[in-house]
Write an enzyme that holds these catalytic residues in place. Structure first.
Site, PDB file in Angstrom:
ATOM      1  N   ASP A 162      23.179 -24.041  56.190  1.00 14.15           N
ATOM      2  CA  ASP A 162      23.221 -22.534  56.864  1.00 14.15           C
ATOM      3  C   ASP A 162      23.275 -21.301  55.809  1.00 14.15           C
ATOM      4  O   ASP A 162      23.652 -21.665  54.639  1.00 14.15           O
ATOM      5  CB  ASP A 162      24.140 -22.334  57.858  1.00 14.15           C
ATOM      6  CG  ASP A 162      24.306 -21.107  58.749  1.00 14.15           C
ATOM      7  OD1 ASP A 162      23.330 -20.416  59.057  1.00 14.15           O
ATOM      8  OD2 ASP A 162      25.295 -20.429  58.907  1.00 14.15           O
ATOM      9  N   TYR A 202      20.570 -14.260  56.338  1.00 17.74           N
ATOM     10  CA  TYR A 202      19.208 -14.434  56.117  1.00 17.74           C
ATOM     11  C   TYR A 202      18.427 -13.574  57.268  1.00 17.74           C
ATOM     12  O   TYR A 202      17.390 -13.514  57.205  1.00 17.74           O
ATOM     13  CB  TYR A 202      19.108 -15.971  56.673  1.00 17.74           C
ATOM     14  CG  TYR A 202      19.408 -16.863  55.532  1.00 17.74           C
ATOM     15  CD1 TYR A 202      19.942 -16.434  54.258  1.00 17.74           C
ATOM     16  CD2 TYR A 202      19.158 -18.262  55.796  1.00 17.74           C
ATOM     17  CE1 TYR A 202      20.282 -17.440  53.201  1.00 17.74           C
ATOM     18  CE2 TYR A 202      19.329 -19.256  54.847  1.00 17.74           C
ATOM     19  CZ  TYR A 202      19.698 -18.827  53.672  1.00 17.74           C
ATOM     20  OH  TYR A 202      20.290 -19.932  52.670  1.00 17.74           O
ATOM     21  N   THR A 249      17.479 -18.835  61.799  1.00 20.21           N
ATOM     22  CA  THR A 249      16.646 -17.985  61.205  1.00 20.21           C
ATOM     23  C   THR A 249      15.682 -18.864  60.391  1.00 20.21           C
ATOM     24  O   THR A 249      14.574 -18.957  60.196  1.00 20.21           O
ATOM     25  CB  THR A 249      17.343 -17.296  60.474  1.00 20.21           C
ATOM     26  OG1 THR A 249      18.641 -16.482  61.119  1.00 20.21           O
ATOM     27  CG2 THR A 249      16.533 -16.138  59.816  1.00 20.21           C
ATOM     28  N   CYS A 286      21.726 -18.114  67.333  1.00 19.15           N
ATOM     29  CA  CYS A 286      22.405 -18.140  65.853  1.00 19.15           C
ATOM     30  C   CYS A 286      23.580 -18.803  65.775  1.00 19.15           C
ATOM     31  O   CYS A 286      24.358 -18.828  66.793  1.00 19.15           O
ATOM     32  CB  CYS A 286      22.482 -16.633  65.736  1.00 19.15           C
ATOM     33  SG  CYS A 286      23.295 -16.288  63.985  1.00 19.15           S
TER      34      CYS A 286
END
Ligand code: DGL
Length: 268
Positions: A10, A42, A75, A184
């Site tokens: 991540d 990100y 993302t 997320c």
């Protein structure tokens, strides 16, 4: 049986919400985690940049003799999954598809809210994946970029987090959603505040649960589960600031972790 570890990555601490679920559902598996703490967030970056980062991290993880990779970042999953699956010869699982399936199965009134980073919302990855499962579902999307620094700071359940959540989630007031996707991996860290603000009638979807299930199915299919005789020794790598990462990781995983190792990810 396959004793090799699983690579998980991540942009920072968010992917630990996925690690937590893997540890719960697959306690014998060994995890090598990478958090890109030097380059977080990100969510404000372009598809090209996020794809470049994903490739560098996968190249690094592949030096650790791993058997599969989990992109524990919406993302990166939204913007680079197809490209990295084409590029690398190793099973790679993203978080969007499992989350979309779970949300589609959960909604009763076919009205789903999606929150994520700017880059995830821009990609329409959840919207498309949900519509593919049921074209009658209506989706309502919103990017909530401030949730990421709050989670990285460990400010997950205070008045600042509450105010930010209140301001963002107003967006859903008249939308009558019954399901909200935490799109997320940082957001489950703010789950309590989000639930309080959105109300008890809205079911929160944490894709991590389904991701761990999908990983289990993949390993079972390949006879790739780890033999339980040796207890797993997890490792954690970051691209910057190990101390802060270790502190937040201990909160996210509800146990202390071995010292995180800092590496220069730009070399990969
Ligand atoms: N945790 C990541 C995600 O699931 C990325 C957050 C960020 O770095 O902006 O999207």
């Amino acid at each position: 049986m396959d004793q090799r570890p699983i690579g998980v990555f991540d942009s920072g601490v968010g992917g630990l919400t996925v690690v937590r679920e893997i540890m719960e559902q697959l306690p014998n598996e060994e995890i090598i985690y990478f958090g890109d703490t030097a380059r977080v967030p990100y969510g404000s970056k372009s598809k090209e940049t996020v794809t470049k980062y994903s490739k560098q991290i996968i190249r690094f993880l592949m030096t650790k003799n791993i058997k599969a990779i989990i992109i524990a970042c919406n993302t990166a999953s939204s913007n680079s999954l197809e490209e990295v699956q084409r590029t690398f010869d190793i099973p790679i699982i993203g978080v969007v598809e499992p989350g979309a399936v779970m949300a589609s199965r959960t909604t009763k009134n076919n009205r789903i809210g999606i929150i994520g980073t700017e880059a995830t919302i821009r990609s329409k990855s959840y919207e498309n994946a949900i519509k593919l499962h049921n074209k009658d579902i209506q989706t309502f999307s919103l990017s909530c970029p401030l949730f990421v620094p709050l989670a990285e700071e460990g400010w997950t359940n205070n008045e600042v987090a509450y105010l930010v959540a209140k301001k963002y989630l107003e967006h859903f007031h008249a939308k009558e959603i019954d399901t909200l996707v935490l799109g997320c991996t940082h957001y489950p860290l703010l789950k309590d505040v989000i639930q309080e603000v959105i109300g008890e009638n809205v079911c929160l979807i944490n894709p991590a649960l389904e991701v761990a299930k999908e990983l289990k199915e993949l390993l079972l299919l390949r006879d790739g589960l780890r033999h339980p005789s040796q207890s797993p020794r997890h490792s954690f790598y970051v691209s910057d600031n190990t101390t802060k990462f270790e502190q937040i990781a201990a909160i996210a995983l509800k146990k202390s972790i071995p010292h995180a190792i800092k590496i220069d990810i730009e070399r990969y």
